[in-house]
Design a protein around this motif. Sequence first.
Motif, PDB file in Angstrom:
ATOM      1  N   LYS A 132       0.577  10.820 -17.530  1.00  0.00           N
ATOM      2  CA  LYS A 132       0.738  10.179 -18.826  1.00  0.00           C
ATOM      3  C   LYS A 132       2.168   9.753 -19.097  1.00  0.00           C
ATOM      4  CE  LYS A 132      -3.135  12.602 -20.981  1.00  0.00           C
ATOM      5  NZ  LYS A 132      -3.540  13.462 -22.109  1.00  0.00           N
ATOM      6  N   THR A 133       3.099  10.087 -18.219  1.00  0.00           N
ATOM      7  CA  THR A 133       4.477   9.674 -18.412  1.00  0.00           C
ATOM      8  C   THR A 133       5.021   9.126 -17.113  1.00  0.00           C
ATOM      9  OG1 THR A 133       5.381  11.847 -17.831  1.00  0.00           O
ATOM     10  CG2 THR A 133       4.835  11.466 -20.150  1.00  0.00           C
ATOM     11  N   ASP A 134       6.116   8.408 -17.215  1.00  0.00           N
ATOM     12  CA  ASP A 134       6.802   7.883 -16.044  1.00  0.00           C
ATOM     13  C   ASP A 134       8.283   7.941 -16.358  1.00  0.00           C
ATOM     14  OD1 ASP A 134       5.997   5.042 -13.888  1.00  0.00           O
ATOM     15  OD2 ASP A 134       7.087   6.887 -13.560  1.00  0.00           O
ATOM     16  N   SER A 135       9.060   8.559 -15.485  1.00  0.00           N
ATOM     17  CA  SER A 135      10.449   8.891 -15.796  1.00  0.00           C
ATOM     18  C   SER A 135      11.393   8.322 -14.769  1.00  0.00           C
ATOM     19  CB  SER A 135      10.638  10.417 -15.880  1.00  0.00           C
ATOM     20  OG  SER A 135       9.765  10.978 -16.835  1.00  0.00           O
ATOM     21  N   ALA A 136      12.647   8.195 -15.203  1.00  0.00           N
ATOM     22  CA  ALA A 136      13.728   7.784 -14.314  1.00  0.00           C
ATOM     23  C   ALA A 136      14.994   8.515 -14.753  1.00  0.00           C
ATOM     24  CB  ALA A 136      13.941   6.272 -14.373  1.00  0.00           C
ATOM     25  N   VAL A 137      15.750   9.011 -13.771  1.00  0.00           N
ATOM     26  CA  VAL A 137      17.001   9.694 -14.053  1.00  0.00           C
ATOM     27  C   VAL A 137      18.122   8.667 -14.052  1.00  0.00           C
ATOM     28  CG1 VAL A 137      18.612  11.469 -13.272  1.00  0.00           C
ATOM     29  CG2 VAL A 137      16.145  11.812 -13.003  1.00  0.00           C
ATOM     30  N   LEU A 138      18.905   8.641 -15.133  1.00  0.00           N
ATOM     31  CA  LEU A 138      19.979   7.672 -15.281  1.00  0.00           C
ATOM     32  C   LEU A 138      21.263   8.211 -14.662  1.00  0.00           C
ATOM     33  CD1 LEU A 138      19.251   6.541 -18.942  1.00  0.00           C
ATOM     34  CD2 LEU A 138      18.230   5.740 -16.795  1.00  0.00           C
ATOM     35  N   SER A 139      22.269   7.359 -14.605  1.00  0.00           N
ATOM     36  CA  SER A 139      23.500   7.710 -13.883  1.00  0.00           C
ATOM     37  C   SER A 139      24.240   8.880 -14.512  1.00  0.00           C
ATOM     38  CB  SER A 139      24.421   6.487 -13.813  1.00  0.00           C
ATOM     39  OG  SER A 139      24.756   6.046 -15.120  1.00  0.00           O
ATOM     40  N   ASP A 140      24.102   9.100 -15.825  1.00  0.00           N
ATOM     41  CA  ASP A 140      24.808  10.203 -16.473  1.00  0.00           C
ATOM     42  C   ASP A 140      23.996  11.487 -16.494  1.00  0.00           C
ATOM     43  OD1 ASP A 140      22.846   9.540 -18.238  1.00  0.00           O
ATOM     44  OD2 ASP A 140      24.138   9.475 -20.014  1.00  0.00           O
ATOM     45  N   GLY A 141      22.853  11.506 -15.815  1.00  0.00           N
ATOM     46  CA  GLY A 141      22.013  12.688 -15.779  1.00  0.00           C
ATOM     47  C   GLY A 141      20.920  12.701 -16.819  1.00  0.00           C
ATOM     48  N   SER A 142      20.944  11.781 -17.773  1.00  0.00           N
ATOM     49  CA  SER A 142      19.865  11.703 -18.756  1.00  0.00           C
ATOM     50  C   SER A 142      18.572  11.248 -18.085  1.00  0.00           C
ATOM     51  CB  SER A 142      20.228  10.725 -19.874  1.00  0.00           C
ATOM     52  OG  SER A 142      21.405  11.123 -20.555  1.00  0.00           O
ATOM     53  N   THR A 143      17.467  11.554 -18.716  1.00  0.00           N
ATOM     54  CA  THR A 143      16.159  11.175 -18.188  1.00  0.00           C
ATOM     55  C   THR A 143      15.447  10.291 -19.194  1.00  0.00           C
ATOM     56  OG1 THR A 143      15.963  13.245 -16.952  1.00  0.00           O
ATOM     57  CG2 THR A 143      13.943  11.992 -17.312  1.00  0.00           C
ATOM     58  N   MET A 144      15.106   9.082 -18.766  1.00  0.00           N
ATOM     59  CA  MET A 144      14.333   8.177 -19.609  1.00  0.00           C
ATOM     60  C   MET A 144      12.868   8.292 -19.224  1.00  0.00           C
ATOM     61  SD  MET A 144      14.551   4.046 -20.105  1.00  0.00           S
ATOM     62  CE  MET A 144      15.552   4.081 -21.568  1.00  0.00           C
ATOM     63  N   THR A 145      11.996   8.454 -20.220  1.00  0.00           N
ATOM     64  CA  THR A 145      10.574   8.647 -19.976  1.00  0.00           C
ATOM     65  C   THR A 145       9.778   7.628 -20.759  1.00  0.00           C
ATOM     66  OG1 THR A 145      10.907  11.024 -19.663  1.00  0.00           O
ATOM     67  CG2 THR A 145       8.658  10.282 -20.074  1.00  0.00           C
ATOM     68  N   TRP A 146       8.860   7.000 -20.078  1.00  0.00           N
ATOM     69  CA  TRP A 146       7.919   6.089 -20.712  1.00  0.00           C
ATOM     70  C   TRP A 146       6.719   6.908 -21.163  1.00  0.00           C
ATOM     71  CZ3 TRP A 146       4.570   2.041 -17.650  1.00  0.00           C
ATOM     72  CH2 TRP A 146       3.737   1.348 -18.557  1.00  0.00           C
ATOM     73  N   GLN A 147       6.487   6.971 -22.457  1.00  0.00           N
ATOM     74  CA  GLN A 147       5.357   7.713 -23.010  1.00  0.00           C
ATOM     75  C   GLN A 147       4.117   6.830 -22.938  1.00  0.00           C
ATOM     76  OE1 GLN A 147       5.692  10.825 -23.752  1.00  0.00           O
ATOM     77  NE2 GLN A 147       7.936  10.960 -23.706  1.00  0.00           N
ATOM     78  N   ARG A 148       3.387   6.989 -21.857  1.00  0.00           N
ATOM     79  CA  ARG A 148       2.226   6.123 -21.642  1.00  0.00           C
ATOM     80  C   ARG A 148       1.113   6.383 -22.654  1.00  0.00           C
ATOM     81  NH1 ARG A 148       1.168   3.806 -16.418  1.00  0.00           N
ATOM     82  NH2 ARG A 148       2.953   3.981 -15.024  1.00  0.00           N
ATOM     83  N   GLY A 149       0.858   7.668 -22.972  1.00  0.00           N
ATOM     84  CA  GLY A 149      -0.252   7.987 -23.851  1.00  0.00           C
ATOM     85  C   GLY A 149      -1.581   7.841 -23.141  1.00  0.00           C
ATOM     86  N   ASP A 150      -2.641   7.911 -23.914  1.00  0.00           N
ATOM     87  CA  ASP A 150      -3.995   7.862 -23.346  1.00  0.00           C
ATOM     88  C   ASP A 150      -4.587   6.455 -23.328  1.00  0.00           C
ATOM     89  OD1 ASP A 150      -4.069  10.649 -22.968  1.00  0.00           O
ATOM     90  OD2 ASP A 150      -4.605  10.955 -25.078  1.00  0.00           O
ATOM     91  N   SER A 151      -3.999   5.532 -24.068  1.00  0.00           N
ATOM     92  CA  SER A 151      -4.574   4.182 -24.164  1.00  0.00           C
ATOM     93  C   SER A 151      -4.243   3.363 -22.927  1.00  0.00           C
ATOM     94  CB  SER A 151      -4.052   3.466 -25.412  1.00  0.00           C
ATOM     95  OG  SER A 151      -4.374   4.190 -26.586  1.00  0.00           O
ATOM     96  N   ALA A 152      -5.251   2.663 -22.426  1.00  0.00           N
ATOM     97  CA  ALA A 152      -5.041   1.789 -21.273  1.00  0.00           C
ATOM     98  C   ALA A 152      -4.435   0.468 -21.714  1.00  0.00           C
ATOM     99  CB  ALA A 152      -6.361   1.539 -20.553  1.00  0.00           C
ATOM    100  N   LEU A 153      -3.648  -0.123 -20.819  1.00  0.00           N
ATOM    101  CA  LEU A 153      -3.089  -1.447 -21.091  1.00  0.00           C
ATOM    102  C   LEU A 153      -4.146  -2.499 -20.762  1.00  0.00           C
ATOM    103  CD1 LEU A 153       0.503  -1.035 -19.594  1.00  0.00           C
ATOM    104  CD2 LEU A 153      -0.209  -0.840 -21.973  1.00  0.00           C
ATOM    105  N   VAL A 154      -4.450  -3.348 -21.736  1.00  0.00           N
ATOM    106  CA  VAL A 154      -5.506  -4.341 -21.605  1.00  0.00           C
ATOM    107  C   VAL A 154      -4.896  -5.721 -21.795  1.00  0.00           C
ATOM    108  CG1 VAL A 154      -7.731  -5.144 -22.472  1.00  0.00           C
ATOM    109  CG2 VAL A 154      -7.192  -2.695 -22.498  1.00  0.00           C
ATOM    110  N   VAL A 155      -5.287  -6.648 -20.938  1.00  0.00           N
ATOM    111  CA  VAL A 155      -4.778  -8.017 -21.013  1.00  0.00           C
ATOM    112  C   VAL A 155      -5.140  -8.627 -22.359  1.00  0.00           C
ATOM    113  CG1 VAL A 155      -4.931 -10.314 -19.995  1.00  0.00           C
ATOM    114  CG2 VAL A 155      -4.906  -8.308 -18.517  1.00  0.00           C
ATOM    115  N   ASN A 156      -4.154  -9.334 -22.966  1.00  0.00           N
ATOM    116  CA  ASN A 156      -4.326 -10.036 -24.246  1.00  0.00           C
ATOM    117  C   ASN A 156      -4.611  -9.104 -25.419  1.00  0.00           C
ATOM    118  OD1 ASN A 156      -3.910 -12.580 -23.096  1.00  0.00           O
ATOM    119  ND2 ASN A 156      -6.080 -12.839 -22.611  1.00  0.00           N
TER     120      ASN A 156
END
Length: 388
Positions: A346-370
């Motif tokens: 449900k999340t997707d993360s990336a570690v930034l250069s200063d050690g912080s972590t950015m996380t995409w809060q995907r949630g339960d909803s699917a991405l739907v076109v339009n």
Amino acid sequence: RARGRLLVVAAITLATWAHVGSPDTYFEGAAGPYPVRIIVRNPGVVPGLVQISVRLLAPRSVQRVLVLPVYWDPMTAAPPPPDVAQRVPGDATLYSAALWLMRDGSYSVRVTVEGSEGTGVVLVPVMAVATGRLPLAKSLAAGLVALGALLLAGAITIVGAAVRESVLEPGVAPDGRRIWRARLAMAAGAALLAFASLGGRAWWNGAYRSGLYRPFHATATVRGTGARPVLRLAIDDTAWINPQRQWTPLVPDHGHLMHLFLVRDSALDAFAHLHPLPHDSATFEADLPPLPPGGYRVYADIVHESGFAQTLLTSVDVALLAGAWRPSDPDDAWIETGKREAGRGKTDSAVLSDGSTMTWQRGDSALVVNRDASLTFTVARPDGRGTR
């Protein structure tokens, strides 16, 4: 400032699978005191009827919403009065309208919101381009063919009657010579009409289709692999390099003539946002950061003087780079996120250069076109003591 750029880079990296080249326009911002989300759906033909939806993102008392397309060229006629967007039944926050865009090029859709907190106005840039042709129903096509055949037969008959009888006195029968001349004229008329029909078909398959919009063709190469490898992007499309071109010159967008994005094709684990400097009117160069080797997708955003924006698409192979990177522009940035399991959890993360972590809060909803979707990102401090 550098940290802020990397935050933006990481956010874009996590959502690389965007639909580049979509004719639709999405805007989220404020019309004065009213926060709004505006979607303009382009039919892909010009002239064409665009569908505009305006959603109010905060509870406000609104009397009406007005929409008006404004063409970029000041030499054109004054725009007509704005249309009143209609409230969508069952949703008090959503308004809808349909407007005709009669010419290809750059427009601004002026959205005016009138309510209890006054009047708010926002301009949404819209590109009106023909990208294809709309499908024609078989029943309608058959009816048009039948009507066309009837018109052709009628035109040929009129030609024959004019040659055979137009100069005769009433009641006088045409002789054999006039009858043969009429038949020859009908044959010539049929040949001329057939030639005109074939010419129209050739125009459709050639001149019209060649006028359908497509982004400029561009080629990206890497020059040198030593201390200072340089990425060169050349706009080699004849529509741009032709001295007789109809395109207006490029202008800076957010302070740069070009915004170029590199995304590693194999795993989407490396990303760069560069601002190439113009070498000439068709060639741009930027010092290449030490990205991991591999094939990269290249997206280059440019804006014309008319306000028309384009995204150029190409690809480039990057070899193993060595040496220190000296960015050709202070706003250049890049990041390597490492391998990730895309689309899992449900999340997707990336570690930034200063050690912080950015996380995409995907949630339960699917991405739907339009379908509208809100993207939420959180950044955790290196010590884990808080997020923002």
